[in-house]
Write an enzyme that holds these catalytic residues in place. Sequence first.
Site, PDB file in Angstrom:
ATOM      1  N   LYS A 147       0.837  -1.188   0.000  1.00  0.00           N
ATOM      2  CA  LYS A 147       0.000   0.000   0.000  1.00  0.00           C
ATOM      3  C   LYS A 147       0.880   1.248   0.000  1.00  0.00           C
ATOM      4  O   LYS A 147       1.767   1.397   0.850  1.00  0.00           O
ATOM      5  CB  LYS A 147      -0.911   0.011   1.231  1.00  0.00           C
ATOM      6  CG  LYS A 147      -1.936  -1.115   1.262  1.00  0.00           C
ATOM      7  CD  LYS A 147      -3.046  -0.885   0.264  1.00  0.00           C
ATOM      8  CE  LYS A 147      -4.184  -1.876   0.441  1.00  0.00           C
ATOM      9  NZ  LYS A 147      -5.305  -1.629  -0.502  1.00  0.00           N
ATOM     10  N   LYS A 243     -13.494  -7.500  -7.135  1.00  0.00           N
ATOM     11  CA  LYS A 243     -13.815  -7.638  -5.709  1.00  0.00           C
ATOM     12  C   LYS A 243     -15.313  -7.842  -5.601  1.00  0.00           C
ATOM     13  O   LYS A 243     -16.102  -7.036  -6.115  1.00  0.00           O
ATOM     14  CB  LYS A 243     -13.395  -6.391  -4.923  1.00  0.00           C
ATOM     15  CG  LYS A 243     -11.893  -6.207  -4.776  1.00  0.00           C
ATOM     16  CD  LYS A 243     -11.586  -4.952  -3.982  1.00  0.00           C
ATOM     17  CE  LYS A 243     -10.087  -4.789  -3.769  1.00  0.00           C
ATOM     18  NZ  LYS A 243      -9.766  -3.505  -3.084  1.00  0.00           N
TER      19      LYS A 243
END
Length: 325
Positions: A147, A243
């Site tokens: 991230k 997702k």
Amino acid sequence: MKITVDIASYPMKVPFAITGHVFHETETILVTVEKDGHVGRGESVGSYYLDETAESMAADLDGVSSRIDADTSPESLQELMPLCGARNALDCALWDYRAKRAGQRIWNLLDITPRELVTVFTIGMETPSVMAERAAAAAQFPQLKIKLDATNPIERLEGIRAARPDATLIIDVNQGWSFEALKEYLPACQKLGVAMIEQPLARGEDAALEGFTSPVPLGADESCLGLEEFELAAQRYDVLNIKLDKCGGLTEGLALVRAAKARGMQLMVGNMTGTSLSMAPSYVVAQFCQFVDIDGPLLLAHDIDNGLEYRPGGIVGLPGAALWG
């Protein structure tokens, strides 16, 4: 058909930071459908960037539960509910119910021969030294998802690469760069052997990627919620991250697989940091993916009962029938 909706909260092992957000817990909805002794379950976290909460998803389900029965098809559910986290939980619960009612596994229903998967392990944003330490501590995982935002991204990457010269690195920027920043960082990303950069630009602000040739594959996450946005994303990105929380369930997730494969796009399956009950339907989508991110339970302080088995090498065992499907 009896439908119940419960809200459950799971604390993170450590605070989990991404661009613009720090998560201390994951709040989920658990949908249970039951008829004639057959029980199906589905879980959803929803999408924080769409302002979905467990309470809002539960309210969404209140409006449709009376119209759901044991014969509700995957296609009819898509017509009853818009793309949302609530539909994901219900869609996955109905798939689980169908498998239980048929006395078969999900693989039989979908005519899939399953394989065990290797997941990435996700490193949240911290100081460069802490991120490097966490990368080194995740030595059993051959693939890492990093991230990043616009603060010292290359310094962070260099520290992780030094700690893990063996690892495959995927970057997830969560809409945190501008197009100019992306072009500035790409040479270093290529030099550091980054395999893919996920969602570098903001949703709705990525038109500059049309016609742009990146030396590192670019992945669409927030820029492609579901089928209605697929064609535009396919013009701008090399990889599609599916997702189930954002696309509204396994039914639409599999439709996205078919669309992406027809366009020659690479595929990734991702998660919104749910429990193994969220990961199990994603395990089906992952059978078609080059990049697999189903490590959500590893970031939680505890998982649900009968959870997925995570083994050395990043290997994730097939979900058992007691979990889902």
